[in-house]
Design an enzyme around this catalytic site. Sequence first.
Site, PDB file in Angstrom:
ATOM      1  N   LYS A  51      88.636   9.349  29.369  1.00  0.00           N
ATOM      2  CA  LYS A  51      88.256   7.528  29.648  1.00  0.00           C
ATOM      3  C   LYS A  51      88.821   6.392  29.121  1.00  0.00           C
ATOM      4  O   LYS A  51      88.837   5.965  28.597  1.00  0.00           O
ATOM      5  CB  LYS A  51      87.089   7.374  29.671  1.00  0.00           C
ATOM      6  N   HIS A 113      93.236  16.433  27.190  1.00  0.00           N
ATOM      7  CA  HIS A 113      92.352  16.281  26.942  1.00  0.00           C
ATOM      8  C   HIS A 113      92.869  16.894  25.403  1.00  0.00           C
ATOM      9  O   HIS A 113      90.913  16.322  24.532  1.00  0.00           O
ATOM     10  CB  HIS A 113      91.016  15.675  27.134  1.00  0.00           C
ATOM     11  N   SER A 143      82.930   3.675  29.624  1.00  0.00           N
ATOM     12  CA  SER A 143      83.804   4.165  30.607  1.00  0.00           C
ATOM     13  C   SER A 143      83.840   5.333  30.896  1.00  0.00           C
ATOM     14  O   SER A 143      83.034   5.435  31.524  1.00  0.00           O
ATOM     15  CB  SER A 143      84.815   3.971  30.481  1.00  0.00           C
TER      16      SER A 143
END
Length: 173
Positions: A51, A113, A143
């Site tokens: 995010k 990620h 977020s």
Amino acid sequence: MSQDPEKVNMPRPELFDFHGVSMTRLFTDNWEEVQNFEARPDDILIATYPKAGTTWVSYILDLLYFGQTCPERQTTIPIFERVPFLEIFVPNLISGKDQAENLPTTPRLIKTHFPVQFVPKSFWEQNCKVVYVARNAKDNMVSYFYFSCMSQLQPEPGDWSSFFQKFLEGNCM
């Protein structure tokens, strides 16, 4: 064509410690294959915390590299296929690693990620470009919380206070 992993109906995954990092099986069940991924010298790795702007940067790079020569791909191929998520492994769907290997583009745009110590060594051996994206931690946390509430691929976030504490302690995926 693969299916959007976010649209798969399955129970929420459990978080566990994986070599000192909080992870779920969606990112570790294909571990050996991902670690053996063969990067090419012209591959571009988009590395972000969840995010933090992954999709935004994916769109920008895809437009920069392929917007002039292949503009129709913007409307005919979903972003999660144009820029696959290397480590994702959802049962009964094509893995991110397999999607990345089968990309017909040069360069291949691939997102992750993973923390730096988990990135497959071939990216370093091939001296690939890495685009690292960071976001203001407060914005990122808000977020990530709302995304975790919505996404069945994320562990249960709990309430804001408990998520806030987990985020500060590094106990989020």
